[in-house]
Design a protein around this motif. Structure first.
Motif, short mmCIF file in Angstrom:
data_model
loop_
_atom_site.label_atom_id
_atom_site.label_comp_id
_atom_site.label_asym_id
_atom_site.label_seq_id
_atom_site.Cartn_x
_atom_site.Cartn_y
_atom_site.Cartn_z
N UNK A 81 0.66 -1.32 -0.01
CA UNK A 81 0.06 0.00 -0.01
C UNK A 81 0.86 1.38 -0.10
N UNK A 82 2.24 1.15 0.37
CA UNK A 82 2.94 2.33 0.36
C UNK A 82 3.83 2.37 -0.95
N UNK A 83 3.94 1.34 -1.83
CA UNK A 83 4.73 1.33 -3.05
C UNK A 83 4.27 2.38 -3.93
N UNK A 84 5.08 3.20 -4.59
CA UNK A 84 4.93 4.32 -5.56
C UNK A 84 4.65 3.68 -6.85
N UNK A 85 4.87 2.66 -7.07
CA UNK A 85 4.67 1.93 -8.44
C UNK A 85 4.86 0.54 -8.37
N UNK A 86 4.83 -0.27 -9.35
CA UNK A 86 5.08 -1.83 -9.17
C UNK A 86 6.51 -2.11 -10.01
N UNK A 87 7.09 -1.12 -10.30
CA UNK A 87 8.18 -1.15 -11.08
C UNK A 87 9.45 -1.35 -10.03
N UNK A 88 9.98 -2.60 -10.17
CA UNK A 88 11.40 -3.27 -9.12
C UNK A 88 12.53 -3.01 -9.90
N UNK A 89 13.28 -2.73 -9.16
CA UNK A 89 14.77 -2.59 -9.81
C UNK A 89 15.25 -4.08 -9.97
N UNK A 90 15.77 -4.51 -11.22
CA UNK A 90 16.39 -5.51 -11.32
C UNK A 90 18.07 -5.28 -11.44
N UNK A 91 18.60 -6.79 -11.66
CA UNK A 91 20.09 -6.63 -11.54
C UNK A 91 20.98 -6.13 -12.71
N UNK A 92 20.79 -4.97 -13.23
CA UNK A 92 21.56 -4.31 -14.17
C UNK A 92 21.64 -2.75 -13.95
N UNK A 93 22.88 -2.20 -13.70
CA UNK A 93 22.85 -0.76 -13.35
C UNK A 93 23.93 -0.07 -14.26
N UNK A 94 23.86 1.13 -14.53
CA UNK A 94 25.02 1.73 -15.36
C UNK A 94 24.93 3.21 -14.48
N UNK A 95 26.23 3.15 -13.78
CA UNK A 95 26.44 4.25 -12.66
C UNK A 95 27.36 5.27 -12.93
N UNK A 96 27.25 6.39 -12.33
CA UNK A 96 28.25 7.53 -12.40
C UNK A 96 29.13 7.18 -11.28
N UNK A 97 30.44 7.42 -11.77
CA UNK A 97 31.40 7.29 -10.60
C UNK A 97 31.16 8.03 -9.28
N UNK A 98 30.44 9.17 -9.49
CA UNK A 98 30.00 9.81 -8.02
C UNK A 98 29.42 8.73 -7.13
#
Ligand code: UTP
Length: 312
Positions: A208-225
């Motif tokens: 009931x508190x979830x802002x969406x049903x979109x889950x983070x799965x195991x791929x990321x592209x990250x900035x070095x910050x």
């Protein structure tokens, strides 16, 4: 320092494999879950191949205690190759060489499994001051689905960080990191998966508190910050340093964070049921195994009693 939105594209990948794999006990007492075979090769080999296919052939694995077999797997095996050569078994020589030749694999140890954020932090000196990808060692994306390629394109266009998202439905979102998104989705660089701007993140929210049903799965592209953000991230849920907390900190500092909503095939090979599905699906589609497996599977399924009926 160059700005997070104005840098060369990612060239390196980090694969954290230091987790304990408790969902797959007792097998994972002695075998890292990332080495469990999906048909005839470890889940991790598919992931290294995915990274290399996307142009990231320099890979750092973050390992830990009990994971030495992973280093052995990506090492050369001259004795084995010599034995196969004696037998003239070129197909198997090629199969063995494939696992070592696909990428340049480096290793660093996490020391203590203090969470995914802490695992990624071990890659700081390997990565330096450029964007990089993170691929979880137990999250398998079908080779025909070009998720990572698309994420790299989004990162090159917008800078900042990009995460892979999957719509897991409202009933399952409490097991995942969940995102809030801008309600005006942006279109991707010509691919089918939708690109969204992320406005918030919450780890394992109640339905009931979830802002969406979109889950983070195991791929990321990250900035070095991200490394400084991880250093300032206190342990969160379960006493672990969460990568999502550090990405959220960057978002709050104004770094753009986008999501690619994946619509293809993905298997969490650290989960028993998903692992079984991955093995069956990939085996059925293989040219060497499919022709024999498919008729057997059809007849096996045909003989199954209906759900709810008692098993003999
Ligand atoms: P999981 O959330 O699947 O955790 O980690 P886990 O401990 O490996 O598995 P379970 O839940 O106990 O069965 C996701 C990825 O992050 C790595 C894992 O190896 C996996 O690839 N990881 C996790 C680390 O490298 N270090 C950590 O401290 C935690």
């Amino acid at each position: 320092m160059s700005s997070p939105t104005n840098r060369r594209p990612a060239r390196k990948a980090v694969i954290p494999v230091a987790g304990m794999g408790t969902r797959f006990l007792p097998a994972t007492k002695a075998v890292p879950k990332e080495l469990l075979p999906v048909v005839d090769r470890p889940a991790l080999q598919y992931i290294v191949e995915e990274s290399a296919r996307a142009g990231l052939a320099e890979v750092l694995m973050v390992t830990g205690r009990g994971k030495a077999a992973i280093e052995d797997f990506f090492d050369r095996t001259p004795e084995l190759e010599a034995a196969l050569e004696k037998k003239g078994d070129q197909a198997r020589i090629d199969a063995v060489a494939e696992s070592t030749d696909v990428a340049q694999v480096h290793f660093v140890r996490q020391g203590e499994a203090k969470g995914l954020g802490h695992a990624v932090l071990q890659a700081a000196s390997f990565v330096g001051d450029e964007p990089f990808a993170v691929l979880l060692g137990d999250d398998l994306i079908d080779a025909r689905d070009l998720l990572l390629e698309q994420m790299l394109a989004v990162q090159a266009e917008h800078g900042g960080c990009v995460v892979a998202l999957l719509d897991v439905g409202a009933d399952n979102i409490d097991k995942y990191g969940c995102v809030a998104v801008d309600d005006a989705p942006q279109t991707g660089a010509g691919d089918a998966d939708q690109v969204v701007a992320i406005t918030g993140m919450v780890e394992k929210p109640k339905k009931e508190e979830a802002p969406s049903s979109l889950a983070i799965i195991g791929r990321y592209v990250l900035a070095p910050e991200i490394f400084d953000a991880i250093r300032s991230t206190p342990p969160g849920r379960g006493g672990e340093i969460q990568l999502t907390d550090a990405i959220l900190a960057l978002l709050e500092q104004g770094v753009p964070v986008h999501g690619v909503v994946f619509s293809g095939r993905r298997y969490d090979t650290g989960d028993k049921l998903d692992y079984l599905k991955a093995v069956v699906r990939l085996a059925v589609e293989r040219d060497d195994l499919g022709p024999a497996l498919r008729p057997w599977l059809r007849s096996f399924v045909g003989d199954l009693p209906p759900e709810g009926a008692s098993q003999a």
